[in-house]
Design a protein around this motif. Structure first.
Motif, short mmCIF file in Angstrom:
data_model
loop_
_atom_site.label_atom_id
_atom_site.label_comp_id
_atom_site.label_asym_id
_atom_site.label_seq_id
_atom_site.Cartn_x
_atom_site.Cartn_y
_atom_site.Cartn_z
N ARG A 177 0.81 -1.23 0.00
CA ARG A 177 0.00 0.00 0.00
C ARG A 177 0.84 1.27 0.00
NH1 ARG A 177 -3.41 -2.38 5.03
NH2 ARG A 177 -4.73 -3.86 3.90
N THR A 178 2.14 1.19 0.18
CA THR A 178 2.97 2.39 0.23
C THR A 178 2.78 3.20 -1.06
OG1 THR A 178 4.57 1.32 1.65
CG2 THR A 178 5.33 3.25 0.46
N LYS A 179 2.60 4.51 -0.91
CA LYS A 179 2.27 5.39 -2.04
C LYS A 179 3.45 6.26 -2.42
CE LYS A 179 -2.02 4.04 -2.18
NZ LYS A 179 -2.49 3.17 -3.30
N ALA A 180 3.54 6.56 -3.71
CA ALA A 180 4.56 7.48 -4.24
C ALA A 180 3.86 8.53 -5.08
CB ALA A 180 5.56 6.70 -5.09
N GLN A 181 3.87 9.76 -4.60
CA GLN A 181 3.19 10.86 -5.29
C GLN A 181 4.20 11.68 -6.08
OE1 GLN A 181 -0.20 11.30 -5.12
NE2 GLN A 181 -0.01 12.86 -6.70
N GLY A 186 10.44 16.42 -10.19
CA GLY A 186 10.84 15.11 -10.70
C GLY A 186 11.03 14.05 -9.63
N SER A 187 10.97 14.45 -8.37
CA SER A 187 11.07 13.49 -7.28
C SER A 187 9.68 12.95 -6.96
CB SER A 187 11.70 14.13 -6.05
OG SER A 187 10.82 15.10 -5.50
N TYR A 188 9.60 12.09 -5.94
CA TYR A 188 8.32 11.53 -5.50
C TYR A 188 8.24 11.67 -3.98
CZ TYR A 188 7.75 9.33 -10.08
OH TYR A 188 7.61 9.09 -11.44
N SER A 189 7.03 11.80 -3.47
CA SER A 189 6.78 11.83 -2.03
C SER A 189 6.31 10.43 -1.62
CB SER A 189 5.72 12.88 -1.70
OG SER A 189 5.40 12.86 -0.33
N ILE A 190 7.10 9.76 -0.78
CA ILE A 190 6.86 8.37 -0.41
C ILE A 190 6.23 8.30 0.97
CG2 ILE A 190 7.89 6.08 -0.21
CD1 ILE A 190 8.35 7.38 -2.95
N SER A 191 5.08 7.62 1.08
CA SER A 191 4.40 7.49 2.36
C SER A 191 3.94 6.05 2.56
CB SER A 191 3.18 8.42 2.43
OG SER A 191 3.58 9.77 2.35
N GLY A 192 4.28 5.49 3.72
CA GLY A 192 3.87 4.13 4.04
C GLY A 192 4.75 3.55 5.12
N GLU A 193 4.42 2.33 5.53
CA GLU A 193 5.19 1.65 6.57
C GLU A 193 5.77 0.36 6.02
OE1 GLU A 193 3.97 1.04 11.00
OE2 GLU A 193 3.43 -0.84 9.95
N LYS A 194 7.05 0.13 6.28
CA LYS A 194 7.73 -1.08 5.88
C LYS A 194 8.24 -1.81 7.13
CE LYS A 194 7.54 -0.34 1.36
NZ LYS A 194 6.89 -1.28 0.40
N ILE A 195 8.17 -3.14 7.11
CA ILE A 195 8.62 -3.92 8.25
C ILE A 195 9.77 -4.84 7.84
CG2 ILE A 195 6.31 -3.87 9.24
CD1 ILE A 195 6.10 -6.88 8.51
N VAL A 216 2.64 4.31 -7.59
CA VAL A 216 2.30 5.64 -8.08
C VAL A 216 0.79 5.70 -8.27
CG1 VAL A 216 4.54 5.93 -9.22
CG2 VAL A 216 2.61 4.95 -10.50
N PRO A 217 0.22 6.90 -8.38
CA PRO A 217 -1.23 7.02 -8.59
C PRO A 217 -1.67 6.27 -9.84
CG PRO A 217 -0.30 9.15 -8.00
CD PRO A 217 0.86 8.22 -8.22
N ASP A 218 -2.84 5.63 -9.75
CA ASP A 218 -3.46 4.91 -10.88
C ASP A 218 -2.60 3.75 -11.36
OD1 ASP A 218 -5.62 6.74 -10.88
OD2 ASP A 218 -4.40 8.15 -12.08
N ALA A 219 -1.75 3.20 -10.49
CA ALA A 219 -0.93 2.04 -10.88
C ALA A 219 -1.82 0.82 -11.07
CB ALA A 219 0.11 1.76 -9.80
N ILE A 226 3.86 -1.93 -9.21
CA ILE A 226 4.80 -1.45 -8.19
C ILE A 226 6.02 -0.82 -8.84
CG2 ILE A 226 4.04 -3.07 -6.41
CD1 ILE A 226 6.40 -4.82 -7.02
N SER A 227 6.54 0.21 -8.19
CA SER A 227 7.71 0.93 -8.68
C SER A 227 8.78 0.93 -7.58
CB SER A 227 7.35 2.37 -9.06
OG SER A 227 6.29 2.40 -10.02
N LEU A 228 10.02 1.16 -7.97
CA LEU A 228 11.13 1.14 -7.02
C LEU A 228 11.73 2.54 -6.93
CD1 LEU A 228 12.93 -0.66 -5.21
CD2 LEU A 228 14.43 -0.98 -7.18
N PHE A 229 12.00 2.98 -5.70
CA PHE A 229 12.50 4.33 -5.46
C PHE A 229 13.73 4.31 -4.57
CE2 PHE A 229 8.02 4.47 -6.31
CZ PHE A 229 7.88 5.51 -7.20
#
Length: 583
Positions: A177-181, A186-195, A216-219, A226-229
């Motif tokens: 569910r982690t989101k990248a806006q 040109g960068s992305y804002s990453i929000s979410g929790e990873k364990i 990313v939105p509408d993925a 899924i995308s890698l950042f």
């Protein structure tokens, strides 16, 4: 009692006599002669024994500490040891020269991985991801990202992590569910929790570079979306990024490794590769990690074997059943008992055979990148891909099983902390789970690597083994032929029955993975026996005795494993789901 010593003699035998790396014409091997190889291997062994091994019990006892500000302190001695690692340059051994590495080849880097994992597995968790992370950034990153980050990671000034897993989405990355806006710059804002993020926060380096999977939105739904950042702890302008360690997991083992829950709260990151193409970029990192986990299995087996063998040499317990060397003694060495020898020989046969296999595979990785023709590079890469799930799963299975057997040699002393064996057992257990649980690895082997091409790579692997059996003595060639026949028949059964019922493939996959592991290690014993042909010294004699033990005690397992494969899925899937619950 002695702990661990780097097995440099056996390593040098594999490198020089079995793999002949000094005669290899691949890039990075030009400067390797036997004297250089010996100096490098012995130097790595001395560093790991003198600097890292003393930290192993300290790391287990102390663990890591998270402070109220989210910072993490590693066990006593870790920071100084890391500084010594960077100063020594061992960490740059196999990295590309273009980015400040020594470019000496993956095979020597694998030796270092084994030694560091045996000496202190918790410490190795911090630099262990560097190779996979840098390869990913080099392959998928922009020129700016490569120039900004790779050299500093290679040098050891910064470290890296894989931030992939989420609490509700373990192996099934498509559920994340982690989101990248996207941002205007040109960068992305990453929000979410990873364990389960190994080294997510620590005090070894100022900056930590996180490679994060997000959407990313509408993925598209599932893994196709899924995308890698690349998300650094410290941004290029020197400010702190919006990410933090929320907690440290309390684990069964590997206490020296800070396994973190990481929160990304609008953290700034940059895309690696294409949007929605994160899976391909991630697998560059994951495949390197999976091979590294197989090396961890080897390390746990070698370390536990050494402790058990040293204990058995010193411990007097019981009397031998046959003629006793000293009839007046109250007790004999543990080594007079055949069952103790069985356990030790099982551990020795696996460790020495699997060491040859992981180093041979490491050489193939160098060949897949540096062979003269594209065809050879492609064929070699396919072979490495075929063996990767086997090395990860079979290696970690047998590494843990060997540690448990070696614990048994010590009896009650193996169960208490004083002797160090129970720590190895606890540390080894995770290797069967992380970087893709071993059942997933078996399905990867069966579903992707075997079925995808109708078994072509598997048949090429079998042909390579078969080619080496012609020069092998009958006591080894015979059991190897039988094991290879079982494995080939199992593969054919799977290919024929998967279409009838896909569950047949899943039901057979684990036993098939084990069969390939048994045969692959046996193949290495064939090559090692050939390497000592004509020699009658103590080392060569021990190799032949250990190889005979493997032929008599391990290779026959393929017959039972074949029966498991051919049992199919019908009975396995017969119980309704509700029947698994106890009333």
């Amino acid at each position: 009692m002695s702990g661990w010593t780097a097995p440099t003699r056996d390593t040098l035998f594999v490198l020089n006599d079995v793999l002949n790396i000094t005669d290899c014409d691949l890039p990075g091997y030009e400067s390797l002669d036997e004297e250089t190889v010996q100096a490098v291997v012995e130097g790595m062994g001395k560093f790991c024994a003198d600097v890292l091994a003393p930290l192993n019990p300290v790391a287990d006892a102390q663990g890591c500490t998270r402070h109220d500000d989210g910072s993490v302190t590693t066990p006593d001695g870790f920071r100084d040891a890391y500084d010594q690692l960077v100063e020594s340059g061992w960490n740059t051994l196999a990295s590309p020269e273009e980015y400040g590495g020594q470019g000496m080849g993956h095979v020597l880097g694998t030796v270092l991985e084994e030694y560091m994992n045996s000496a202190c597995a918790g410490f190795m968790m911090y630099p262990g991801i560097v190779g996979g992370a840098t390869s990913t950034i080099i392959s998928a990153g922009s020129d700016e990202l490569k120039s900004t980050y790779v050299e500093k990671i290679v040098s050891g000034e910064w470290l890296a992590t894989m931030a992939l897993t989420e609490g509700h989405a373990g192996t099934d990355l498509g559920l994340m569910r982690t989101k990248a806006q996207p941002q205007d710059d040109g960068s992305y804002s990453i929000s979410g929790e990873k364990i389960f993020i190994s080294g997510g926060e620590h005090d070894l380096t100022e900056n930590i570079i996180h490679l994060v999977l997000a959407r990313v939105p509408d993925a598209p739904v599932g893994s196709r979306g899924i995308s890698l950042f690349l998300v650094p702890k410290i941004l290029p302008d020197g400010t702190r990024n919006s990410l933090s360690c929320a907690s440290i997991e309390h684990k069964m083992g590997l206490n020296g490794s800070a396994t973190c829950v990481m929160n990304f709260d609008g953290a700034k990151g940059w895309l690696l590769g294409e949007e929605n193409g994160g899976l391909a970029a991630m697998f560059i990192m994951m495949n390197a990690a999976r091979l590294a986990v197989g090396v961890q299995g080897l390390a746990h087996a070698e370390h536990s074997y050494q402790r058990a063998a040293n204990y058995a040499l010193e411990r007097k317990q019981g009397r031998g059943m046959g003629k006793r060397a000293n009839p007046d003694d109250a007790a004999d060495s543990l080594l007079v008992h055949p069952d103790v020898r069985r356990m030790l020989m099982d551990g020795r046969a696996f460790a020495e055979g699997f060491r040859a296999l992981v180093l041979w595979t490491a050489l193939q990785i160098d060949r897949a990148h540096g062979a003269a023709t594209q065809e050879e590079r492609k064929e070699t890469d396919a072979l490495v891909s075929f063996l990767t799930p086997v090395i990860k799963a079979y290696g970690s299975d047998r590494g843990f099983e060997t540690a448990v057997e070696m614990q048994q040699v010590l009896g009650g002393h193996g169960y208490v902390k004083e002797w160090g064996m129970e720590q190895i057992v606890r540390d080894a257990r995770i290797a069967m789970i992380y970087e893709g649980a071993n059942g997933v690895q078996a399905m990867d082997l069966a579903g992707r690597k075997l079925a995808k091409d109708g078994g072509k790579v598997a048949m090429r692997f079998a042909a390579m083994v078969e080619d080496d059996l012609g020069a092998a003595p009958e006591w080894l060639a015979g059991p190897m032929h039988a094991a290879l026949k079982d494995t080939t028949a199992a593969a054919q059964w799977m290919l024929e029955n998967a279409a009838q019922d896909p569950d047949n493939l899943g039901a057979a996959s684990y036993a098939f993975m084990q069969m390939i592991g048994v045969v692959a290690v046996g193949w290495m014993w064939v090559r090692m026996v050939q390497a000592v042909d004509g020699r009658e010294d103590e080392f060569a004699t021990a190799k032949r005795i250990t190889a005979r033990h493997y032929a008599q005690r391990t290779l026959p397992q393929t017959s039972a494993l074949r029966a498991r494969v051919e049992a199919g899925a019908e009975n396995l899937m017969a119980l309704p789901e509700d029947a698994f619950a106890r009333a």
